[in-house]
Scaffold this motif. Structure first.
Motif, PDB file in Angstrom:
ATOM      1  N   ASP A  22     -12.225  -0.818  10.766  1.00 41.22           N
ATOM      2  CA  ASP A  22     -11.268  -1.362   9.807  1.00 41.22           C
ATOM      3  C   ASP A  22     -11.967  -1.790   8.513  1.00 41.22           C
ATOM      4  O   ASP A  22     -11.467  -1.550   7.418  1.00 41.22           O
ATOM      5  CB  ASP A  22     -10.548  -2.577  10.395  1.00 41.22           C
ATOM      6  N   GLY A  23     -13.142  -2.423   8.650  1.00 36.97           N
ATOM      7  CA  GLY A  23     -13.878  -2.920   7.495  1.00 36.97           C
ATOM      8  C   GLY A  23     -14.297  -1.836   6.531  1.00 36.97           C
ATOM      9  O   GLY A  23     -14.375  -2.071   5.318  1.00 36.97           O
ATOM     10  N   VAL A  24     -14.567  -0.652   7.042  1.00 39.21           N
ATOM     11  CA  VAL A  24     -14.942   0.472   6.175  1.00 39.21           C
ATOM     12  C   VAL A  24     -13.755   0.865   5.306  1.00 39.21           C
ATOM     13  O   VAL A  24     -13.878   1.025   4.085  1.00 39.21           O
ATOM     14  CB  VAL A  24     -15.427   1.672   7.022  1.00 39.21           C
ATOM     15  N   VAL A  25     -12.598   0.987   5.928  1.00 40.70           N
ATOM     16  CA  VAL A  25     -11.382   1.344   5.186  1.00 40.70           C
ATOM     17  C   VAL A  25     -11.029   0.236   4.194  1.00 40.70           C
ATOM     18  O   VAL A  25     -10.629   0.501   3.061  1.00 40.70           O
ATOM     19  CB  VAL A  25     -10.217   1.632   6.156  1.00 40.70           C
ATOM     20  N   GLU A  26     -11.225  -1.022   4.594  1.00 43.12           N
ATOM     21  CA  GLU A  26     -10.930  -2.145   3.707  1.00 43.12           C
ATOM     22  C   GLU A  26     -11.829  -2.130   2.470  1.00 43.12           C
ATOM     23  O   GLU A  26     -11.369  -2.392   1.357  1.00 43.12           O
ATOM     24  CB  GLU A  26     -11.071  -3.468   4.457  1.00 43.12           C
ATOM     25  N   LYS A  27     -13.104  -1.808   2.644  1.00 44.54           N
ATOM     26  CA  LYS A  27     -14.008  -1.728   1.494  1.00 44.54           C
ATOM     27  C   LYS A  27     -13.601  -0.618   0.538  1.00 44.54           C
ATOM     28  O   LYS A  27     -13.562  -0.811  -0.678  1.00 44.54           O
ATOM     29  CB  LYS A  27     -15.447  -1.506   1.948  1.00 44.54           C
ATOM     30  N   VAL A 103      -5.670   4.076  -3.983  1.00 46.83           N
ATOM     31  CA  VAL A 103      -6.119   3.702  -2.639  1.00 46.83           C
ATOM     32  C   VAL A 103      -5.906   4.847  -1.659  1.00 46.83           C
ATOM     33  O   VAL A 103      -6.811   5.196  -0.892  1.00 46.83           O
ATOM     34  CB  VAL A 103      -5.406   2.412  -2.177  1.00 46.83           C
ATOM     35  N   ILE A 104      -4.734   5.437  -1.678  1.00 45.32           N
ATOM     36  CA  ILE A 104      -4.453   6.548  -0.761  1.00 45.32           C
ATOM     37  C   ILE A 104      -5.442   7.686  -0.991  1.00 45.32           C
ATOM     38  O   ILE A 104      -6.024   8.222  -0.050  1.00 45.32           O
ATOM     39  CB  ILE A 104      -2.993   7.042  -0.915  1.00 45.32           C
ATOM     40  N   GLY A 105      -5.657   8.055  -2.253  1.00 45.38           N
ATOM     41  CA  GLY A 105      -6.578   9.147  -2.565  1.00 45.38           C
ATOM     42  C   GLY A 105      -7.988   8.869  -2.085  1.00 45.38           C
ATOM     43  O   GLY A 105      -8.627   9.718  -1.457  1.00 45.38           O
ATOM     44  N   ALA A 106      -8.484   7.660  -2.357  1.00 48.31           N
ATOM     45  CA  ALA A 106      -9.863   7.313  -1.978  1.00 48.31           C
ATOM     46  C   ALA A 106     -10.027   7.259  -0.460  1.00 48.31           C
ATOM     47  O   ALA A 106     -10.982   7.806   0.099  1.00 48.31           O
ATOM     48  CB  ALA A 106     -10.261   5.981  -2.605  1.00 48.31           C
ATOM     49  N   VAL A 107      -9.106   6.598   0.221  1.00 50.81           N
ATOM     50  CA  VAL A 107      -9.226   6.451   1.680  1.00 50.81           C
ATOM     51  C   VAL A 107      -9.099   7.807   2.371  1.00 50.81           C
ATOM     52  O   VAL A 107      -9.901   8.141   3.253  1.00 50.81           O
ATOM     53  CB  VAL A 107      -8.190   5.442   2.231  1.00 50.81           C
TER      54      VAL A 107
END
Length: 141
Positions: A22-27, A103-107
């Motif tokens: 989760d922390g990776v996606v949050e960063k 955010v969607i594009g980066a994740v």
């Protein structure tokens, strides 16, 4: 060598599992949201104040890029909740849409996960004449 087959055979992608915390996606989401023009800060007032103090303490760590971001990560999908502070005068709906797209594009690009939703809560507006409560005056000793 004619007729030779690759060692192990089959698709290398099927020989193990990749998990993303989760922390990776949050960063990733936190950095992507901060890149959008009109976003002043991330997180609610109290979290920002404590975070700013913690960031200024020697050895207190680096600025928390996950402040104001919560991710729920599954095997192939993720959902995100973001709390942002916008600059006064910017169209909030436009900023929220730009944050969502960035955010969607980066994740999705970095993780391969499908982003099923990005919920954005605008918790404050930074007025031009306000002192930045994220920036405590003076240096902590």
């Amino acid at each position: 060598m004619a007729g030779a087959t690759a060692r192990g055979g089959g698709d290398p992608g099927g020989r193990g599992r990749t998990t993303i915390a989760d922390g990776v996606v949050e960063k990733i989401a936190g950095l992507a949201a901060r890149d959008v023009e009109g976003v002043h800060a991330m997180g609610g007032g109290l979290a920002r104040t404590f975070g700013a103090v913690r960031d200024r303490v020697p050895g207190g760590g680096t600025k928390s890029v996950t402040r104001g971001v919560k991710a729920e990560v599954g095997e192939v999908q993720t959902a995100l909740d973001l709390e942002i502070v916008v600059e006064y005068g910017v169209p909030i709906t436009d900023v929220a849409q730009d944050v969502r797209e960035n955010v969607i594009g980066a994740v999705e690009r970095m993780t391969g996960l499908e982003v099923v939703e990005v919920n954005i809560a605008v918790s404050d507006v930074k007025l031009p004449d306000e002192d930045d409560e994220d920036e405590p005056q003076g240096r902590l000793q």
